[in-house]
Design an enzyme around this catalytic site. Sequence first.
Site, PDB file in Angstrom:
ATOM      1  N   HIS A 214       0.829  -1.210   0.000  1.00 31.64           N
ATOM      2  CA  HIS A 214       0.000   0.000   0.000  1.00 31.64           C
ATOM      3  C   HIS A 214       0.861   1.257   0.000  1.00 31.64           C
ATOM      4  O   HIS A 214       1.921   1.298   0.625  1.00 31.64           O
ATOM      5  CB  HIS A 214      -1.011   0.002   1.156  1.00 31.64           C
TER       6      HIS A 214
ATOM      7  N   ASP B 168      -0.283   4.382   0.945  1.00 31.95           N
ATOM      8  CA  ASP B 168      -0.646   5.424   1.910  1.00 31.95           C
ATOM      9  C   ASP B 168       0.089   5.245   3.234  1.00 31.95           C
ATOM     10  O   ASP B 168       0.582   4.171   3.554  1.00 31.95           O
ATOM     11  CB  ASP B 168      -2.165   5.441   2.157  1.00 31.95           C
TER      12      ASP B 168
ATOM     13  N   ASP C 228       6.198   1.765   6.511  1.00 36.06           N
ATOM     14  CA  ASP C 228       4.876   1.126   6.422  1.00 36.06           C
ATOM     15  C   ASP C 228       4.050   1.959   5.452  1.00 36.06           C
ATOM     16  O   ASP C 228       3.511   2.988   5.842  1.00 36.06           O
ATOM     17  CB  ASP C 228       4.226   1.066   7.796  1.00 36.06           C
TER      18      ASP C 228
ATOM     19  N   GLU D 229      -5.023   1.725   2.701  1.00 31.58           N
ATOM     20  CA  GLU D 229      -4.993   0.554   3.578  1.00 31.58           C
ATOM     21  C   GLU D 229      -5.144   0.963   5.039  1.00 31.58           C
ATOM     22  O   GLU D 229      -5.820   0.301   5.815  1.00 31.58           O
ATOM     23  CB  GLU D 229      -3.675  -0.207   3.389  1.00 31.58           C
ATOM     24  N   GLU D 230      -4.504   2.074   5.399  1.00 33.14           N
ATOM     25  CA  GLU D 230      -4.452   2.479   6.810  1.00 33.14           C
ATOM     26  C   GLU D 230      -5.816   2.910   7.345  1.00 33.14           C
ATOM     27  O   GLU D 230      -5.999   3.036   8.552  1.00 33.14           O
ATOM     28  CB  GLU D 230      -3.444   3.624   6.999  1.00 33.14           C
TER      29      GLU D 230
ATOM     30  N   ASP E 194       4.068  -6.391   3.864  1.00 28.86           N
ATOM     31  CA  ASP E 194       3.688  -5.375   4.853  1.00 28.86           C
ATOM     32  C   ASP E 194       3.861  -5.894   6.271  1.00 28.86           C
ATOM     33  O   ASP E 194       3.171  -5.444   7.189  1.00 28.86           O
ATOM     34  CB  ASP E 194       2.221  -4.953   4.601  1.00 28.86           C
TER      35      ASP E 194
ATOM     36  N   HIS F  76       3.728   3.891  12.315  1.00 28.27           N
ATOM     37  CA  HIS F  76       2.707   4.861  12.720  1.00 28.27           C
ATOM     38  C   HIS F  76       3.234   5.872  13.735  1.00 28.27           C
ATOM     39  O   HIS F  76       2.442   6.539  14.399  1.00 28.27           O
ATOM     40  CB  HIS F  76       1.433   4.183  13.284  1.00 28.27           C
TER      41      HIS F  76
HETATM   42 ZN   LIG Z   1       0.971  -1.268   6.400  1.00 26.76          ZN
END
Ligand SMILES: [Zn+2]
Length: 402
Positions: free
Chosen positions: A70, A72, A133, A167-168, A190, A373
Amino acid sequence: MRYVQIDTQSDPHSNSQPSTEKQKDLSRLLVQELHEIGIADAHLDPYGYVYATIRANTNKKVPAICFCAHVDTAPDCSGQDVRPILHKNYQGQDIVLPDDKSQVITTAEHPYLAQKIGDDIITASGNTLLGADDKAGVAVIMEMARFLQQHPQYKHGNIRLLFTPDEEIGRGVDKVDIAKLGASFGYTLDAGELGSFEDETFSADGVTITFHGVSAHPGYAKGKMVNAIKVAATFLELLPKAYLSPESTSVREGFVHPVHIDGIAEKAQLQFIIRDFDTSKLKAYEDLLQDKLSEVLAVYPGARAELVVKEQYRNMKEVLNLHPKVSELAKEAITRAGINVLPMSARGGTDGSRLSFMGLPCPNIFTGEMAFHGKHEYVSVQDMQKSVESIVHLSLLWEERS
Ligand SMILES: [Zn+2]
């Protein structure tokens, strides 16, 4: 490091698809780079998905496989003006992030980093997340594509590449066209630690409980008012805390977790997420909520409540068990790259859990992304290289075993 400098933060409050247009800035670059390495069919669709094919170069009949990552980054932490820093030949020291010196990455807080002595570590600079990520996953797939394009002596079937937005915020596969993708099996890139391989995720439901009280003017409410806020609070107090909660569970234990509360005297609403690896346990947890609800309504005559369950996603293992080769070859590929396989269960969902139930069995392979994150996010370049090696081997293994 180029990819993380492009802001691709997704936005849970947006209703558009993709949730933010800026995600396409990276996707367009990926299409251009894929064209440059000779992947002519690479394109971006209006929903923000990149599709591309590394064409088969074998006469054997090999099932098409897909690699997915992903683009994003998480809304939890700024992804604007990310300034990646390469710390070559890391020696275990504290890493002070220069743009906010209060942000220090230590091996005490991040024990995995202590295993990475001698590696080249990439971090952000203190004000933002890094975005490994899942741009580590994007970079790994791009590097694998480049390698296979440049080394036609290595035989493989059709390999489909898929880069997804959002995705997030849990919408990563909403608009994937599975028929167009045309792959039999997939792998998301991921997961974190070197060698980690996730073929299992939580099964997940959402539960909404709405409490109806009886409203009255508070000055004249004696014997009349039933305050829905208090009914909801009493209900919450009856739920377990020392077990069945995110803060008291780990590894394979599930939980019942209130995530939102909203209310006035007349009406209050609680939202829960329910999680377990064993899908049948979700029902038991929902029964527990129903029992506690009956208990609380018994002490508040006049109050009413409804409980609504909504299925969210299911443990991908239920699908992968029907296609054991998908995980077997992935583990063998990681082993061929000289890495010990670390089987893991994801205490969450992945794009792969939904893809698995959409007809594309899809476990998750490591990329090295860690502490995601947040501002301490980091990734080892050598872990990413091992990830590339693993998925090159995986592509070849599918051809060998077909
Ligand atoms: Zn991820």
